[in-house]
Design a protein around this motif. Structure first.
Motif, PDB file in Angstrom:
ATOM      1  N   TYR A 253      -9.502  27.469  18.257  1.00  0.00           N
ATOM      2  CA  TYR A 253     -10.413  26.430  17.779  1.00  0.00           C
ATOM      3  C   TYR A 253     -11.435  27.080  16.860  1.00  0.00           C
ATOM      4  N   GLU A 254     -11.514  26.598  15.648  1.00  0.00           N
ATOM      5  CA  GLU A 254     -12.393  27.215  14.655  1.00  0.00           C
ATOM      6  C   GLU A 254     -13.559  26.295  14.305  1.00  0.00           C
ATOM      7  N   ALA A 255     -14.634  26.900  13.839  1.00  0.00           N
ATOM      8  CA  ALA A 255     -15.849  26.161  13.498  1.00  0.00           C
ATOM      9  C   ALA A 255     -16.207  26.380  12.032  1.00  0.00           C
ATOM     10  N   SER A 256     -15.228  26.239  11.164  1.00  0.00           N
ATOM     11  CA  SER A 256     -15.457  26.468   9.739  1.00  0.00           C
ATOM     12  C   SER A 256     -16.328  25.363   9.148  1.00  0.00           C
ATOM     13  N   PRO A 257     -17.131  25.683   8.130  1.00  0.00           N
ATOM     14  CA  PRO A 257     -17.860  24.634   7.399  1.00  0.00           C
ATOM     15  C   PRO A 257     -16.875  23.870   6.527  1.00  0.00           C
ATOM     16  N   PHE A 258     -17.193  22.617   6.218  1.00  0.00           N
ATOM     17  CA  PHE A 258     -16.307  21.834   5.350  1.00  0.00           C
ATOM     18  C   PHE A 258     -16.135  22.503   3.993  1.00  0.00           C
ATOM     19  N   SER A 259     -17.145  23.234   3.577  1.00  0.00           N
ATOM     20  CA  SER A 259     -17.116  23.877   2.262  1.00  0.00           C
ATOM     21  C   SER A 259     -16.025  24.931   2.139  1.00  0.00           C
ATOM     22  N   ILE A 260     -15.391  25.298   3.259  1.00  0.00           N
ATOM     23  CA  ILE A 260     -14.296  26.267   3.172  1.00  0.00           C
ATOM     24  C   ILE A 260     -13.146  25.697   2.348  1.00  0.00           C
ATOM     25  N   LEU A 261     -13.127  24.355   2.201  1.00  0.00           N
ATOM     26  CA  LEU A 261     -12.074  23.710   1.411  1.00  0.00           C
ATOM     27  C   LEU A 261     -12.387  23.668  -0.084  1.00  0.00           C
ATOM     28  N   ASP A 262     -13.621  24.006  -0.472  1.00  0.00           N
ATOM     29  CA  ASP A 262     -14.047  23.814  -1.867  1.00  0.00           C
ATOM     30  C   ASP A 262     -13.048  24.366  -2.875  1.00  0.00           C
ATOM     31  N   GLU A 263     -12.670  25.620  -2.712  1.00  0.00           N
ATOM     32  CA  GLU A 263     -11.805  26.257  -3.706  1.00  0.00           C
ATOM     33  C   GLU A 263     -10.345  25.852  -3.568  1.00  0.00           C
ATOM     34  N   HIS A 264     -10.036  25.114  -2.481  1.00  0.00           N
ATOM     35  CA  HIS A 264      -8.642  24.757  -2.223  1.00  0.00           C
ATOM     36  C   HIS A 264      -8.359  23.264  -2.367  1.00  0.00           C
ATOM     37  N   MET A 265      -9.371  22.454  -2.680  1.00  0.00           N
ATOM     38  CA  MET A 265      -9.178  21.009  -2.641  1.00  0.00           C
ATOM     39  C   MET A 265      -8.070  20.520  -3.566  1.00  0.00           C
ATOM     40  N   SER A 266      -7.856  21.195  -4.672  1.00  0.00           N
ATOM     41  CA  SER A 266      -6.801  20.745  -5.583  1.00  0.00           C
ATOM     42  C   SER A 266      -5.414  20.926  -4.976  1.00  0.00           C
ATOM     43  N   TYR A 267      -5.317  21.745  -3.912  1.00  0.00           N
ATOM     44  CA  TYR A 267      -4.037  21.966  -3.240  1.00  0.00           C
ATOM     45  C   TYR A 267      -3.868  21.082  -2.007  1.00  0.00           C
ATOM     46  N   VAL A 268      -4.946  20.437  -1.566  1.00  0.00           N
ATOM     47  CA  VAL A 268      -4.891  19.674  -0.313  1.00  0.00           C
ATOM     48  C   VAL A 268      -4.148  18.362  -0.550  1.00  0.00           C
ATOM     49  N   LYS A 269      -2.979  18.252   0.062  1.00  0.00           N
ATOM     50  CA  LYS A 269      -2.128  17.077  -0.109  1.00  0.00           C
ATOM     51  C   LYS A 269      -2.159  16.138   1.087  1.00  0.00           C
ATOM     52  N   HIS A 270      -2.589  16.664   2.244  1.00  0.00           N
ATOM     53  CA  HIS A 270      -2.475  15.887   3.474  1.00  0.00           C
ATOM     54  C   HIS A 270      -3.439  16.470   4.496  1.00  0.00           C
ATOM     55  N   ILE A 271      -3.877  15.632   5.451  1.00  0.00           N
ATOM     56  CA  ILE A 271      -4.803  16.102   6.488  1.00  0.00           C
ATOM     57  C   ILE A 271      -4.345  15.597   7.846  1.00  0.00           C
ATOM     58  N   HIS A 272      -4.260  16.520   8.792  1.00  0.00           N
ATOM     59  CA  HIS A 272      -4.014  16.164  10.177  1.00  0.00           C
ATOM     60  C   HIS A 272      -5.358  15.916  10.849  1.00  0.00           C
ATOM     61  N   GLY A 273      -5.612  14.681  11.210  1.00  0.00           N
ATOM     62  CA  GLY A 273      -6.837  14.342  11.913  1.00  0.00           C
ATOM     63  C   GLY A 273      -6.684  14.693  13.383  1.00  0.00           C
TER      64      GLY A 273
END
Length: 340
Positions: A253-273
């Motif tokens: 279980y990780e506690a990353s900030p949402f900003s960890i996605l900043d540099e990767h958002m263009s690659y994010v195609k799907h999210i598991h809620g």
């Protein structure tokens, strides 16, 4: 109103399905009742996958025609440990991925989620088939194997190298835990875990960290116990093997900030809620979905958040597994947050 869309992973209903409480058709009907897209686990729910019979395909086609679902994603697993005496060769694993791509296309899906430990050396050989069959390959960035994991980094490097629109990421929201899942704690508590170990892990989260970060720092500083895979200050609290298991599993279980996605958002195609426990107040105990949705909206994400209930693995003895109820609660939360 948000442009984010809702889906439900059939992973969330695996106990209902495995025990025969819900048929595949019941699940189709349930997803339509929730007005949610469909994420399939073909290995689990399509007999013979990735090589189903014509009869199995006909059953699938009939359900799709009857319920007309939005087919969002098919999850698959390249089982490199298929044989007891060896792992699959690169050639064998590549063929499996290509066959999964063909199956996804045949079933009507335009996206495949690959499990986190998918061998990276099979991606580029399979990529021409993804393009040919119009199927996007996404690697799951899963809690415990997040962005600093070598396999995840290698896959992202392939995305950057190829610049292919047919490669991307599926983000597991278990990387955004702000508290250790209470259902996991209660499960291990039933097995006899030491309350001092529970408090130690909870205090790590309370300090804004997660056990993976904490343990990594202990490794760098030489603070790991010589006989246990945990820091020395935690090993002093250990009274049984269950304590060690609880501590080791907490790294998932990780506690990353949402900003960890900043540099990767263009690659994010799907999210598991990912949800472990939807509370009576209608929120997830560990994961702040309100903040996550705000972040995704600010980045103009317009894909799906697919409910993935994982609390089913922590059912207590003689306790009913409430998969449908948990999924419904999460879908209600998403409707509220997405302005639907």
């Amino acid at each position: 109103m948000s442009n984010i869309k809702r889906a439900i992973s059939m992973y969330s209903l695996q106990d209902q399905y495995a025990r025969g409480y819900m048929s595949l058709e019941d699940i189709f009907e349930f997803l339509n009742e929730q007005d949610a897209g469909l994420e399939l686990i073909s290995d689990q729910m399509i007999k013979g996958a990735p090589y189903p019979s014509d009869e199995e395909l006909a059953k699938w086609d009939a359900l799709v025609e009857k319920y007309n679902p939005v087919l969002v994603c098919n999850d698959n697993f390249i089982n490199t440990g298929l044989y007891a005496n060896r792992v699959l060769t690169t050639k064998e694993s590549t063929k499996l991925l290509i066959d999964e791509i063909k199956l996804a296309n045949r079933l009507g899906f335009k996206m495949v989620r690959m499990v986190s430990n998918t061998p990276t050396d099979i991606i580029e050989p399979a990529l021409p088939y993804a393009e040919k069959f119009d199927v996007i390959l996404t690697l799951e960035v899963h809690a415990g194997m997040s962005f600093n994991d070598p396999m995840t980094s290698d896959f992202i490097n392939i995305i950057r190298k190829t610049k292919s629109p047919y490669l991307g990421l599926t983000i597991d929201t278990g990387i955004f835990c702000r508290r250790h899942p209470r259902v996991s704690t209660n499960f291990f508590r039933e097995q006899g875990v030491n309350e001092d170990v529970i408090k130690f892990i909870d205090d790590i989260f309370a300090d804004g960290l997660d056990p993976r970060q904490y343990f990594d720092q202990a490794r760098k500083e030489g603070r790991m116990d010589e006989h246990m895979p945990i820091p020395k200050e935690l090993s002093k609290l250990v009274r049984s093997q269950i304590d060690i298991m609880y501590a080791v599993f907490s790294e998932g279980y990780e506690a990353s900030p949402f900003s960890i996605l900043d540099e990767h958002m263009s690659y994010v195609k799907h999210i598991h809620g990912k949800i472990y426990e939807m509370t009576d107040e209608g929120v997830e105990y560990s994961i702040p979905f309100d903040g996550l949705v705000d972040y995704l909206n600010s980045k103009n994400y317009d894909g799906y958040i697919s409910t993935e209930y994982e609390g089913n693995r922590f059912a207590l003895e003689n306790e009913e597994i409430i998969e449908k109820e948990q999924v419904i609660k999460h879908q209600m939360l998403l409707r509220k947050l997405l302005g639907q």
